[in-house]
Structures are given as structure tokens and as C-alpha cells.
Write an enzyme that holds these catalytic residues in place. Structure first.
Site, PDB file in Angstrom:
ATOM      1  N   GLY A  46       0.812  -1.204   0.000  1.00 49.32           N
ATOM      2  CA  GLY A  46       0.000   0.000   0.000  1.00 49.32           C
ATOM      3  C   GLY A  46       0.845   1.253   0.000  1.00 49.32           C
ATOM      4  CB  CYS A  47      -0.071   4.741   0.768  1.00 47.16           C
ATOM      5  SG  CYS A  47       0.696   6.351   1.063  1.00 47.16           S
TER       6      CYS A  47
END
Length: 214
Positions: A46-47
Site C-alpha cells: 500500500g501507500c
């Protein structure tokens, strides 16, 4: 997610909104541990603003760098990666002390702090750059990652099949300076307050035994 299964799985292994864009900046390439005696793990979950903040709290982790791996474009910028056309995933390069924390323990943190069943997506962040991925640096990391993934799928720890890709590490491009240590430097920003902080707080509750000593 059935968290009670995690300890058993780990024991078996031992026995055997999205990030905001800014102007282009050059990226640099780093592939070796920052100092002798450390090892490196590379994860995409993810981020990287979120994942960096989580792993910075792990005892035995000396440095976490945010960057890009798994693509076909050399020296990509964040703006280019966000198009999804470079093939890169947002990743963290974790420099850790194997005497203090093992790779399989890092895998436990990895699996438990994101959703590995959503293809090219984590929460509101969508695109191939947010895919769940493990970039292994040697055969041991590959074997542990594959064994852990198989054990989790068989255990029913998740309600859907794990889609995490497990692929050989090739190169890591360090992200632009403003991405590094992002949460610690921008804690009052809305994204940090509403997205990253809850993830960090949840991590600290679940992994009390793995937190750095204050």
C-alpha cells in the site's frame, strides 16, 4: 481476520486518499544495507507513507526507506509511478538487525498490517502501484514468504485468497526526499491524522512485544 491463528503459523515457520503528488524530483538507487551486520527486506503493501510509519516502530529495524520496485522504467518519479504505466509498486526498503528481529517476524508484521486479498488496492488507494508484493533478496526469504502465504491461505486467516506477489528483488529506487519519514514530519496533515495514525495505533496494540523501547 482470525488473529488467533497468527502465532501458530509463525511457530510453524520458525520450525521449518492516496499519497499527494508534487513536482518531479530525481530518485536515487540504493540496494545494500546501510551498515554492516544488517539485512534488507523489501515489501509493497500500500501507500508507503503508511507502511513506513508502521515499520519504523519495529524493534530491530534500523532504517525504513520509501521507494519504488518491480517496474520497467529507470529512475521513475512519483508522478510517473502514479500513472500506473511504469510497472512499479510503492515499497519500503527495511534495513534490520537479524540479531534482534527475524525475517519471518517481519513477514508477520507485513501480512497483519494490510489486506493482501485485494488486487491492486489498499483501502481508497487503487492502482498497480499499491499492489501487495514481497521482493525477496535470497532463497531463504523466498521460501519463508511462500511458506507463510500458503499457511495463511490454508488456515482461513483471511476470507478471500491472498493475491500477494512473491518475486525476486531487482532494484530499489529511493523516492523523492519529501516522501521519506513522512508521518513523523507531517503528523498534523489530514492524511496522516485520518489514515496513517489509526494504522500506527492499531499496530502498536497488536504488536506490543515488537515495539521499539522508548
Amino acid at each position: 481476520m482470525k488473529f488467533g491463528l497468527w502465532a501458530t503459523i509463525l511457530a510453524l515457520l520458525v520450525a521449518g486518499s492516496s499519497c499527494g503528488q508534487k513536482q518531479k524530483q530525481a530518485t536515487t538507487m540504493t540496494n545494500k544495507p546501510v551498515k554492516e551486520g544488517l539485512a534488507v527486506a523489501t515489501f509493497g503493501n500500500g501507500c508507503f507513507w503508511c507502511t513506513e510509519a508502521v515499520f519504523q516502530n519495529v524493534e530491530g529495524v534500523e532504517l525504513v526507506e520509501s521507494g519504488y520496485s518491480g517496474g520497467h522504467v529507470k529512475n521513475p518519479t512519483y508522478k510517473e509511478v502514479c500513472t500506473g504505466q511504469t510497472g512499479h509498486a510503492e515499497v519500503i526498503h527495511v534495513h534490520y538487525d537479524p540479531a534482534k528481529i527475524s525475517y519471518d517476524e517481519l513477514l508477520e508484521v507485513f501480512w497483519k498490517t494490510h489486506d493482501p486479498t485485494t488486487l491492486n488496492r489498499q483501502g481508497a488507494d487503487e492502482g498497480t502501484q499499491y499492489r501487495s508484493a514481497i521482493f525477496y533478496h535470497n532463497d531463504e526469504q523466498k521460501q519463508l514468504a511462500e511458506k507463510y502465504k500458503q499457511a495463511l491461505d490454508k488456515s482461513g486467516a483471511f476470507t478471500a485468497p491472498i493475491v500477494t506477489e512473491i518475486v525476486p528483488f531487482e532494484v530499489f529506487y529511493k523516492a523523492e526526499d519529501y516522501h521519506q519519514n513522512y508521518y513523523n514530519l507531517n503528523g498534523s496533515a489530514p492524511y496522516c491524522s485520518f489514515v496513517i495514525q489509526p494504522k500506527v495505533e492499531k499496530f502498536k496494540k497488536v504488536f506490543k512485544d515488537k515495539l521499539k523501547k522508548s
